[in-house]
Design a protein around this motif. Structure first.
Motif, PDB file in Angstrom:
ATOM      1  N   GLY A  98      -4.728  -2.680  -4.656  1.00 28.85           N
ATOM      2  CA  GLY A  98      -4.109  -1.413  -5.016  1.00 28.85           C
ATOM      3  C   GLY A  98      -2.756  -1.619  -5.678  1.00 28.85           C
ATOM      4  N   ASP A  99      -1.921  -0.587  -5.650  1.00 27.29           N
ATOM      5  CA  ASP A  99      -0.600  -0.597  -6.266  1.00 27.29           C
ATOM      6  C   ASP A  99       0.363  -1.410  -5.389  1.00 27.29           C
ATOM      7  OD1 ASP A  99       1.918  -0.032  -7.292  1.00 27.29           O
ATOM      8  OD2 ASP A  99       1.556   2.117  -7.512  1.00 27.29           O
ATOM      9  N   PRO A 100       0.890  -2.544  -5.868  1.00 29.59           N
ATOM     10  CA  PRO A 100       1.713  -3.402  -5.017  1.00 29.59           C
ATOM     11  C   PRO A 100       3.175  -2.986  -4.908  1.00 29.59           C
ATOM     12  CG  PRO A 100       1.491  -4.412  -7.161  1.00 29.59           C
ATOM     13  CD  PRO A 100       0.658  -3.149  -7.199  1.00 29.59           C
ATOM     14  N   ARG A 101       3.577  -1.923  -5.585  1.00 26.75           N
ATOM     15  CA  ARG A 101       4.995  -1.580  -5.661  1.00 26.75           C
ATOM     16  C   ARG A 101       5.509  -0.911  -4.381  1.00 26.75           C
ATOM     17  NH1 ARG A 101       4.921   2.003 -10.952  1.00 26.75           N
ATOM     18  NH2 ARG A 101       3.078   2.775  -9.816  1.00 26.75           N
ATOM     19  N   ASP A 102       6.826  -0.955  -4.207  1.00 25.56           N
ATOM     20  CA  ASP A 102       7.501  -0.248  -3.125  1.00 25.56           C
ATOM     21  C   ASP A 102       7.860   1.161  -3.580  1.00 25.56           C
ATOM     22  OD1 ASP A 102       7.752  -2.292  -1.040  1.00 25.56           O
ATOM     23  OD2 ASP A 102       9.022  -3.341  -2.477  1.00 25.56           O
ATOM     24  N   ALA A 103       8.077   2.046  -2.615  1.00 26.47           N
ATOM     25  CA  ALA A 103       8.399   3.436  -2.933  1.00 26.47           C
ATOM     26  C   ALA A 103       9.504   3.949  -2.025  1.00 26.47           C
ATOM     27  CB  ALA A 103       7.164   4.322  -2.785  1.00 26.47           C
ATOM     28  N   LEU A 104      10.307   4.854  -2.573  1.00 27.11           N
ATOM     29  CA  LEU A 104      11.349   5.534  -1.811  1.00 27.11           C
ATOM     30  C   LEU A 104      10.868   6.928  -1.435  1.00 27.11           C
ATOM     31  CD1 LEU A 104      14.560   4.638  -3.850  1.00 27.11           C
ATOM     32  CD2 LEU A 104      14.066   3.930  -1.506  1.00 27.11           C
TER      33      LEU A 104
ATOM     34  N   ALA B 255       5.532   0.824   1.371  1.00 21.29           N
ATOM     35  CA  ALA B 255       4.596   0.422   0.325  1.00 21.29           C
ATOM     36  C   ALA B 255       3.963   1.666  -0.283  1.00 21.29           C
ATOM     37  CB  ALA B 255       3.517  -0.491   0.901  1.00 21.29           C
ATOM     38  N   ALA B 256       4.032   1.790  -1.594  1.00 17.17           N
ATOM     39  CA  ALA B 256       3.471   2.961  -2.261  1.00 17.17           C
ATOM     40  C   ALA B 256       2.000   3.141  -1.917  1.00 17.17           C
ATOM     41  CB  ALA B 256       3.658   2.839  -3.775  1.00 17.17           C
ATOM     42  N   VAL B 257       1.278   2.035  -1.828  1.00 16.92           N
ATOM     43  CA  VAL B 257      -0.166   2.112  -1.609  1.00 16.92           C
ATOM     44  C   VAL B 257      -0.504   2.748  -0.268  1.00 16.92           C
ATOM     45  CG1 VAL B 257      -0.473  -0.157  -0.522  1.00 16.92           C
ATOM     46  CG2 VAL B 257      -2.304   0.807  -1.933  1.00 16.92           C
ATOM     47  N   ALA B 258       0.357   2.576   0.727  1.00 15.04           N
ATOM     48  CA  ALA B 258       0.082   3.151   2.044  1.00 15.04           C
ATOM     49  C   ALA B 258       0.014   4.664   1.959  1.00 15.04           C
ATOM     50  CB  ALA B 258       1.148   2.712   3.041  1.00 15.04           C
ATOM     51  N   LEU B 259       0.968   5.263   1.265  1.00 21.94           N
ATOM     52  CA  LEU B 259       0.962   6.717   1.114  1.00 21.94           C
ATOM     53  C   LEU B 259      -0.171   7.170   0.207  1.00 21.94           C
ATOM     54  CD1 LEU B 259       4.802   7.384   0.827  1.00 21.94           C
ATOM     55  CD2 LEU B 259       3.333   7.579   2.830  1.00 21.94           C
ATOM     56  N   GLN B 260      -0.472   6.393  -0.811  1.00 22.00           N
ATOM     57  CA  GLN B 260      -1.579   6.734  -1.700  1.00 22.00           C
ATOM     58  C   GLN B 260      -2.902   6.735  -0.937  1.00 22.00           C
ATOM     59  OE1 GLN B 260      -0.983   3.649  -4.574  1.00 22.00           O
ATOM     60  NE2 GLN B 260       0.749   4.659  -5.561  1.00 22.00           N
ATOM     61  N   ARG B 261      -3.125   5.753  -0.099  1.00 26.48           N
ATOM     62  CA  ARG B 261      -4.384   5.650   0.629  1.00 26.48           C
ATOM     63  C   ARG B 261      -4.523   6.725   1.698  1.00 26.48           C
ATOM     64  NH1 ARG B 261      -4.264  -1.016   0.893  1.00 26.48           N
ATOM     65  NH2 ARG B 261      -5.390  -1.332  -1.090  1.00 26.48           N
ATOM     66  N   LEU B 262      -3.409   7.168   2.265  1.00 26.08           N
ATOM     67  CA  LEU B 262      -3.464   8.180   3.313  1.00 26.08           C
ATOM     68  C   LEU B 262      -3.402   9.606   2.758  1.00 26.08           C
ATOM     69  CD1 LEU B 262      -1.131   6.455   5.929  1.00 26.08           C
ATOM     70  CD2 LEU B 262      -3.607   6.821   6.140  1.00 26.08           C
ATOM     71  N   GLY B 263      -3.336   9.732   1.436  1.00 23.88           N
ATOM     72  CA  GLY B 263      -3.302  11.057   0.823  1.00 23.88           C
ATOM     73  C   GLY B 263      -1.936  11.707   0.830  1.00 23.88           C
TER      74      GLY B 263
END
Length: 292
Positions: free
Chosen positions: A100-106, A163-171
């Motif tokens: 998935g998206d490997p980037r960090d997010a604020l 991790a951006a992907v965590a929020l993306q995967r959880l909706g």
């Protein structure tokens, strides 16, 4: 057909990951029965102390791996970033599905939108040293817990880093205020990738698991893990690496901070077949810079 039992942590994100791998397996092997074997790890239970104080990466993997080694599960699904850099005895990294998206997010504010002296919550030394270089005025505090818990701990006037992907995967992608480029904040080794471990020597299960392998993602993860293995590091080390592919070429960007917090960044480009060697070379160079 054989039933595959997948060991997993019990957190909502871990269950999403395990169900995702289960769905990939069912799609690749119609009629295959896949079940989940859930457990809680030391890292899930001890939320009162930093990860580095209770064993580093192994706190999220060891008990899940034990289910596989003891025969209570056939394979384990992990976040690749939670695995030690060297695969443990009796186990084999059987598959890496598409990353998935490997980037960090604020969450809470953008980097430029944070007021002078604002508080940023993160348990990652890698994130702290990089953000401190970009914004020396920021104040940092610890952050632990599952994603729902973390979202509830956004400091007043500040932000959390996840991790951006965590929020993306959880909706929950709509909660993100800014996704930070991988060249701005170099990600953790294996971030956004899943790792499926099986028992070494279990050829039957290995064949089934191989169907969910995504070659380019595996190459990138192997390169990044080679970097961390060379450092002999763990998740509390202020280090990161990000590998990208362009055809048969690999680009690796890596960082390591010294004891004084100075961030050292190096990169290398070369044939993908030599990617792990390139990554090890970067680790050696950065260790020299960080300890000079």
């Amino acid at each position: 057909m054989k039933t595959v039992r997948l060991a997993t942590r019990s957190s909502p994100l871990a269950l999403w990951q395990a169900e995702h791998v289960a769905d990939l397996l069912r799609a690749a092997h119609p009629g295959l029965e896949v079940t989940l074997v859930r457990t809680d790890t030391l890292g899930d239970r001890r939320l009162d102390v930093p990860i580095s104080e209770i064993g580093g990466k192994g706190v999220f993997a060891t008990e899940v791996q034990r289910l596989v080694l003891d025969g209570d599960a056939d394979a384990a699904v992990h976040s690749a970033k939670d695995l030690p850099a060297v695969t443990g005895e009796g186990l084999a990294l059987a598959a890496v599905p598409e990353r998935g998206d490997p980037r960090d997010a604020l969450v809470g504010a953008t980097l430029d939108g944070l007021a002078a002296g604002a508080t940023v919550a993160t348990g990652s030394q890698r994130r702290r040293v990089q953000l401190a270089t970009l914004r020396p005025d920021l104040v940092f505090t610890e952050l632990r817990g599952n994603m729902a818990t973390r979202l509830g701990k956004v400091p007043a006037g500040g932000a959390i880093v996840v991790a951006a992907v965590a929020l993306q995967r959880l909706g929950w992608a709509d909660r993100i205020d800014e996704v930070l480029g991988a060249d701005l904040l170099i990600p953790q080794v294996g971030q956004a990738a899943l790792a499926v471990e099986g028992r070494a020597g279990d050829a039957e299960t290995a064949v089934l698991l191989a169907a969910v392998e995504h070659g380019p993602s595996r190459t990138r993860v192997d390169v990044e893990r080679a970097f961390l293995a060379e450092l002999g590091g763990d998740c509390d080390l202020p280090a990161g690496a990000h590998a990208t592919l362009d055809g048969d070429r690999v680009h690796v960007q890596a960082l390591l901070a010294g004891d004084d917090g100075t961030v050292h960044v190096e990169e290398a480009v070369g044939p993908a077949a030599d990617g792990e060697s390139l990554a090890r070379g970067l680790a050696q160079d950065l260790r020299t810079l960080a300890t000079a």
